[in-house]
Design a protein around this motif. Structure first.
Motif, PDB file in Angstrom:
ATOM      1  N   SER A 158       8.930   3.677 -12.200  1.00 13.49           N
ATOM      2  CA  SER A 158       8.276   4.554 -11.224  1.00 13.49           C
ATOM      3  C   SER A 158       6.904   3.990 -10.889  1.00 13.49           C
ATOM      4  CB  SER A 158       8.125   5.974 -11.787  1.00 13.49           C
ATOM      5  OG  SER A 158       9.370   6.563 -12.089  1.00 13.49           O
ATOM      6  N   TYR A 159       6.489   4.314  -9.688  1.00 18.98           N
ATOM      7  CA  TYR A 159       5.154   3.929  -9.253  1.00 18.98           C
ATOM      8  C   TYR A 159       4.530   5.126  -8.535  1.00 18.98           C
ATOM      9  CZ  TYR A 159       1.289   1.705  -6.795  1.00 18.98           C
ATOM     10  OH  TYR A 159       0.046   1.381  -6.319  1.00 18.98           O
TER      11      TYR A 159
ATOM     12  N   LYS B 232       0.826  -1.204   0.000  1.00 23.80           N
ATOM     13  CA  LYS B 232       0.000   0.000   0.000  1.00 23.80           C
ATOM     14  C   LYS B 232       0.863   1.258   0.000  1.00 23.80           C
ATOM     15  CE  LYS B 232      -3.826  -2.286   2.376  1.00 23.80           C
ATOM     16  NZ  LYS B 232      -4.750  -2.250   3.559  1.00 23.80           N
ATOM     17  N   ALA B 233       1.871   1.215  -0.837  1.00 25.11           N
ATOM     18  CA  ALA B 233       2.824   2.325  -0.905  1.00 25.11           C
ATOM     19  C   ALA B 233       2.213   3.506  -1.665  1.00 25.11           C
ATOM     20  CB  ALA B 233       4.101   1.866  -1.592  1.00 25.11           C
TER      21      ALA B 233
ATOM     22  N   GLY C 233       4.729   8.840   7.113  1.00 21.22           N
ATOM     23  CA  GLY C 233       5.085   7.587   6.474  1.00 21.22           C
ATOM     24  C   GLY C 233       6.585   7.349   6.541  1.00 21.22           C
ATOM     25  N   ALA C 234       7.004   6.193   6.071  1.00 22.95           N
ATOM     26  CA  ALA C 234       8.410   5.806   6.093  1.00 22.95           C
ATOM     27  C   ALA C 234       8.855   5.444   4.680  1.00 22.95           C
ATOM     28  CB  ALA C 234       8.615   4.615   7.025  1.00 22.95           C
TER      29      ALA C 234
ATOM     30  N   PHE D 103      13.195   1.884  -3.757  1.00 29.49           N
ATOM     31  CA  PHE D 103      12.708   2.780  -2.703  1.00 29.49           C
ATOM     32  C   PHE D 103      11.188   2.771  -2.735  1.00 29.49           C
ATOM     33  CE2 PHE D 103      17.002   4.098  -2.970  1.00 29.49           C
ATOM     34  CZ  PHE D 103      17.310   4.835  -1.839  1.00 29.49           C
ATOM     35  N   ALA D 104      10.588   2.862  -1.544  1.00 29.18           N
ATOM     36  CA  ALA D 104       9.133   2.877  -1.458  1.00 29.18           C
ATOM     37  C   ALA D 104       8.700   3.727  -0.278  1.00 29.18           C
ATOM     38  CB  ALA D 104       8.590   1.469  -1.308  1.00 29.18           C
ATOM     39  N   HIS D 105       7.791   4.662  -0.570  1.00 29.74           N
ATOM     40  CA  HIS D 105       7.210   5.481   0.493  1.00 29.74           C
ATOM     41  C   HIS D 105       5.908   4.807   0.916  1.00 29.74           C
ATOM     42  CE1 HIS D 105       5.169   9.476   1.802  1.00 29.74           C
ATOM     43  NE2 HIS D 105       5.719   8.846   2.840  1.00 29.74           N
ATOM     44  N   THR D 106       5.908   4.271   2.124  1.00 31.27           N
ATOM     45  CA  THR D 106       4.794   3.467   2.606  1.00 31.27           C
ATOM     46  C   THR D 106       4.252   4.046   3.917  1.00 31.27           C
ATOM     47  OG1 THR D 106       6.210   2.002   3.897  1.00 31.27           O
ATOM     48  CG2 THR D 106       5.856   1.444   1.569  1.00 31.27           C
TER      49      THR D 106
END
Length: 755
Positions: A444-445, A423-424, A691-692, A712-715
């Motif tokens: 990219s996402y 659920k990033a 978030g992290a 890398f993912a911002h979640t």
């Protein structure tokens, strides 16, 4: 004509009375028939009984039938008129005194014809002097006595002055007529003026014919010319193997000449279902309007890049003013494949984002133009044999990228699946060739369909690998330890006393693997369990100035120049700005802003025996004639020595091999993998957001690295070990297999965490 009979009175001007006076007797009373009729008398004769001298010259046509003949006698010209002598006073009876004869001549009671009055303002003609003949001189001599006698006629008592009366008024001599302008001078002046006018006109005509005729001809031709743009084929974008990532295909555009549209609602209603443009928008475009520079607008696009079949259907309608012509449409076969890198173009094929914008001038080429002569009015069509000039379009050059289409697809697919699972909010993945710096994949996402970019959100079109600015967290620890090894602050076998926490400034730093009792840990153990306390202890030995220096050497704080527009540079905290807590935060990757691509390049330097190579996306350019030009060689620099780079790679293998280490999920069967997990924060406009940011950056095979992958993912929450390490595993496993990298020959060493 015979003289009148029945009258003995001599005619005025006759010499008969004068001869008698000279002889002292009476005038000759012989009848005229018995005497001869001399030429002098004929000259003096006029039908009205006056001599030519007594007649007042007339202007215009004379009624005297003898005047032409007499003028011939006088030499063909009229004689100058002499001023009339003063006439003696007449008696009350109406007769005047005569010469010494004293008697009244016959016919004295006749009423003499008064002299003719000249019209007012008509000057008497002044004949030129003429040569007098002998007969004329004789007649003049004969006239003088008669005039003298006439002036002396009458008695003295008839003179008013003798009776004391006023003297008779003296007659003024007639004014001389004004001297006329010299006709020859007037003629010369008129000739000069006429010649000047004709010369001026002639010079102007010659100038217009030979000097200005091209300009006038061009102005006239401009009104009959029509122009059609010939779009230049836009260059294609290929992957490293030549597979098409984006290219232009033939299409049709639908345009309109508002001046020729006869029925706006009907035309709009017919076009709406074919070109998928709302009727209201069509009506606005087809309305007549003035151009900014003046003049009516004669061309407006209604739709561009429509299918050829659609264009043919529009042509079949034969709508007045509707134009269908060849066009191009940008086509992206993979739709969202590498969309964040490639970018997209506008309907008129101008690059707006991504590489399409960065290399727009190279890709778009130069449009051509066809100019031809057309008729006017109902003959508004090309004139056969008329003016026709065509400038051929110059196609744009093409790009061959370093991207591998298959790997890009796999990385993009894996990233999307893992981000949805976590659920990033945002995710990025980069695959680098450690030896060349080539970007093999960059995902990219979220992403978007580059074939229909306007249907996506702006944040979906960002290239997160170059614009995603984060605190790297623990992945930064490899830079701190690598700098310490290079500077000799530590050795690979050194150990450090690591307690549960450490305080720097006003902030306490602790480990996720808490050692309730201080214990010695090896450097591989510090990396395996991502010990903050142990890393801060190493940084204390290195010093803030050296750490800052090596951060810059590894490429942090500066954009890589990979070629994507809008790449972020990140930020570093200079040593002079360090606070007390910075001694603890900076070494473990906080108070530092980086992008995923920057961290991938830093780890690639460790994998490439300490040499940093600039990442790049473009492998070569292909000219329209097929000539290939390789891209400029990337920038390189030595960051740490090859020996220390190998030592650091060996230590990083503990992250994926030590039991309970943070990166065990990143291990790939059959290959030795070295890397580091991290957990940081995202920075937006200089501020941290909730978030992290979970991350994993690693290389394989660790004993002879070929590729580096950063994920890398911002979640909402979670560390790199749980979110990004599994994604790395999938991506690296596919990359090694795809490029046929041999399996590792040896096994990783056994690391001791607590000596």
């Amino acid at each position: 004509m015979a003289p009148r009979r029945g009258s003995d009175e001599p005619r005025r001007g006759s010499t008969r009375g004068a001869d008698a006076a000279r002889r002292g007797g009476k005038p000759d009373e012989d009848p005229p028939a018995e005497r001869g009729f001399g030429i002098s008398e004929a000259r003096a004769y006029t039908p009205r009984g006056r001599t030519m001298r007594e007649r007042t010259p007339r202007t215009g046509r004379t009624a005297d039938p003898f005047r032409p003949a007499l003028q011939v006698v006088e030499g063909g010209k009229p004689r100058a008129r002499r001023p009339a002598a003063a006439e003696p006073e007449r008696e009350p009876g109406g007769t005047a005194g005569r010469a010494s004869g004293g008697g009244q001549p016959r016919g004295a009671n006749r009423t003499e014809t008064p002299p003719r009055v000249m019209r007012k303002g008509t000057p008497p003609p002044v004949p030129p002097p003429r040569k007098r003949t002998t007969a004329a001189k004789a007649a003049a001599a004969a006239d003088r006595p008669v005039r003298t006698a006439r002036r002396g006629a009458g008695t003295r008592r008839d003179d008013p002055r003798r009776h004391g009366g006023p003297p008779p008024p003296r007659k003024r001599a007639p004014r001389r007529p004004p001297k006329l302008v010299d006709q020859r001078r007037r003629l010369r002046l008129g000739t000069v003026l006429a010649l000047t006018v004709f010369a001026t006109i002639g010079i102007r005509l010659v100038t217009m014919q030979f000097t200005e005729s091209p300009a006038f001809a061009e102005r006239g031709l401009e009104t009959r010319l029509d122009r059609v743009d010939l779009p230049a084929p836009r260059g294609a974008i290929y992957d490293r193997g030549g597979a098409v990532l984006a290219h232009s295909v033939e299409a049709r555009y639908v345009a309109v000449d508002p001046e020729l549209v006869s029925d706006l609602p009907k035309t709009a209603a017919a076009l709406e279902p074919l070109i998928a443009v709302p009727k209201s928008e069509l009506l606005a475009k087809m309305a007549k309007r003035k151009q900014p520079g003046g003049g009516a607008s004669r061309f407006e696009y209604l739709a561009r890049g429509v299918d050829i079949a659609v264009g043919q259907r529009v042509e079949a309608l034969k709508l007045p003013g509707v134009i269908v012509h060849r066009d191009e449409r940008r086509e992206v076969p993979g739709q969202d494949l590498a969309a964040s890198i490639i970018g997209f173009t506008s309907p008129d094929l101008n690059g707006l984002e991504g590489l399409e914008a960065r290399y727009d001038e190279l890709l778009r080429g130069v449009d051509g133009k066809r100019v031809f002569e057309v008729g006017q009015g109902s003959l508004d069509a090309e004139i056969p044999g008329g003016y026709n000039r065509e400038t051929k379009a110059q196609p744009g050059s093409s790009l061959r990228l370093t991207i591998d289409r298959d790997l890009q697809y796999m990385v993009q697919k894996t990233l999307g699946a893992r981000m949805e699972q976590a659920k990033a909010y945002t995710g990025a993945a980069v695959v680098l060739d450690v030896r060349t710096g080539e970007v093999l994949a960059q995902a990219s996402y979220p992403t978007y369909n580059a074939a229909q970019p306007l249907k996506s959100k702006p944040e979906s079109r960002e290239d997160t690998a170059t614009s995603f600015v984060v605190d790297p967290g623990s992945v930064h620890k490899a830079i701190t330890i690598g700098a310490a090894l290079q500077e000799g602050a530590v050795k690979p076998e050194d150990t450090f006393m690591v307690g549960p926490n450490v305080t720097k400034g006003d902030q306490r730093f602790k480990d996720s693997h808490t050692n309730w009792t201080p214990r010695r840990m090896s450097i591989p153990g510090i990396l395996a369990y991502s010990s903050n306390v142990g890393t801060i202890a190493i940084a204390d030995k290195l010093g803030k100035e050296k750490l800052y220096e090596y951060q810059k050497r590894f490429g942090l704080g500066t954009a890589t120049g990979v070629g994507v527009p809008g790449e972020a540079a990140g930020a570093l905290l200079p040593p002079d700005d360090w606070s007390g807590s910075a001694y603890g935060s900076v070494p473990i990757g906080h108070s530092v802003a980086v992008t995923p691509l920057q961290m991938a390049a830093a780890y690639a330097a460790i994998a490439n025996d300490g040499t940093w190579v600039q990442p790049h996306l473009v492998k070569e350019t292909i000219a329209p004639d097929g000539k290939r030009t390789p891209s400029a060689q990337p920038t390189t620099r030595q960051v740490i020595s090859a020996e220390h780079a190998r030592e650091l790679r060996l230590m990083l293998e503990a992250v994926t091999t030590v039991k309970g280490a943070t990166g065990v999920h990143a291990a790939v069967d059959g290959y030795r993998v070295a890397g580091k997990t991290g957990t940081g924060s995202r920075v937006v406009n200089g501020k941290y957001v909730s978030g992290a940011v979970a991350s994993f950056v690693g290389m394989a095979p660790a004993d002879n690295p070929r590729y580096v992958i950063a994920v890398f993912a911002h979640t909402p929450g979670g560390g790199g070990g749980e979110v990004t390490a599994p994604a790395f595993h999938d991506m690296m496993g596919y990359a090694l297999t795809h490029f046929g990298v041999p399996l590792s020959s040896g096994k990783p060493p056994k690391f001791v965490v607590y000596p």
